[in-house]
Design an enzyme around this catalytic site. Structure first.
Site, PDB file in Angstrom:
ATOM      1  N   CYS A  89       0.843  -1.195   0.000  1.00  6.97           N
ATOM      2  CA  CYS A  89       0.000   0.000   0.000  1.00  6.97           C
ATOM      3  C   CYS A  89       0.880   1.248   0.000  1.00  6.97           C
ATOM      4  O   CYS A  89       1.804   1.352   0.808  1.00  6.97           O
ATOM      5  CB  CYS A  89      -0.899  -0.020   1.234  1.00  6.97           C
ATOM      6  SG  CYS A  89      -1.883   1.480   1.448  1.00  6.97           S
ATOM      7  N   CYS A  92       0.552   3.227   3.555  1.00  8.73           N
ATOM      8  CA  CYS A  92       1.028   2.744   4.862  1.00  8.73           C
ATOM      9  C   CYS A  92       2.073   1.646   4.747  1.00  8.73           C
ATOM     10  O   CYS A  92       2.511   1.113   5.761  1.00  8.73           O
ATOM     11  CB  CYS A  92      -0.160   2.243   5.681  1.00  8.73           C
ATOM     12  SG  CYS A  92      -0.863   0.722   5.018  1.00  8.73           S
ATOM     13  N   CYS A 137      -4.705   1.027   6.687  1.00  8.01           N
ATOM     14  CA  CYS A 137      -5.031   2.462   6.607  1.00  8.01           C
ATOM     15  C   CYS A 137      -6.382   2.733   5.947  1.00  8.01           C
ATOM     16  O   CYS A 137      -6.747   3.898   5.771  1.00  8.01           O
ATOM     17  CB  CYS A 137      -3.922   3.227   5.884  1.00  8.01           C
ATOM     18  SG  CYS A 137      -3.878   2.978   4.098  1.00  8.01           S
ATOM     19  N   CYS A 157      -9.206  -6.587  -8.628  1.00 11.00           N
ATOM     20  CA  CYS A 157      -8.975  -5.614  -9.700  1.00 11.00           C
ATOM     21  C   CYS A 157      -8.544  -4.315  -9.035  1.00 11.00           C
ATOM     22  O   CYS A 157      -9.358  -3.649  -8.404  1.00 11.00           O
ATOM     23  CB  CYS A 157     -10.283  -5.453 -10.479  1.00 11.00           C
ATOM     24  SG  CYS A 157     -10.162  -4.328 -11.856  1.00 11.00           S
TER      25      CYS A 157
HETATM   26 ZN   LIG Z   1      -2.633   1.114   3.567  1.00  5.78          ZN
END
Ligand SMILES: [Zn+2]
Length: 168
Positions: A89, A92, A137, A157
């Site tokens: 991510c 985070c 997050c 997706c």
């Molecule tokens: Zn995150």
């Protein structure tokens, strides 16, 4: 050009301007709290104010991750990234998906058949679709569909703009 036409043109420009403002600035915000029962790897949690997210993320990242926008299909450089590694991510650094589960869906969005660990992400109903969010997050990542390949039959997706690739 007579004054009526000029007025219409000005009204049209104002309308387009307001529409653009609504689309790019006044995005719906994600709730700060995740649904009850959702866990994350190591119980890690990252919570920031909307202002903090807005200053840390690029506009494209912010619009997708905090505003639930969808990137233009085919726009992500990660679309055809097939080296061994992990997709984390952007908000985070939570590891989300492994290159081992990535496949070519021909949709224009990076696609995986499973998260790296079951609680790396969680899902939320989104109309007739199912939204995928980061478990640490709460960032919007994309959607999951039931037309993926074996062994799960799922197709995560994702918006590549929300992902950071770490080569193994
Ligand atoms: Zn995150």
């Amino acid at each position: 050009m007579n004054s009526n036409r000029l007025f219409l043109l000005i009204a049209l420009c104002l309308g387009l301007g307001l529409w653009g403002y609504g689309r790019y600035v006044a995005k719906p915000r994600l709730p700060h709290r995740r649904p009850a029962g959702v866990t994350s790897p190591g119980n890690r949690r990252v919570e920031k104010t909307d202002d903090a997210w807005q200053s840390e993320l690029t506009r494209a990242q912010y619009n997708v991750m905090r505003g639930r926008d969808t990137e233009w299909p085919g726009s992500s450089p990660l679309l055809h990234e097939h080296r061994l590694g992990t997709f984390a991510c952007v908000g985070c650094h939570n590891p989300l998906f492994s290159s081992a589960t990535k496949f070519e869906s021909n949709t224009g969005w990076p696609s995986f058949y499973a998260p790296i660990v079951p609680n790396a992400v969680y899902t939320e109903p989104d109309g007739n679709r199912t939204e995928v969010r980061c478990a640490v997050c709460d960032a919007h990542l994309g959607h999951v569909f039931a037309d993926g390949p074996a062994p799960t039959g799922l197709r995560y997706c994702l918006n590549g703009v929300a992902l950071a690739f770490r080569k193994k």
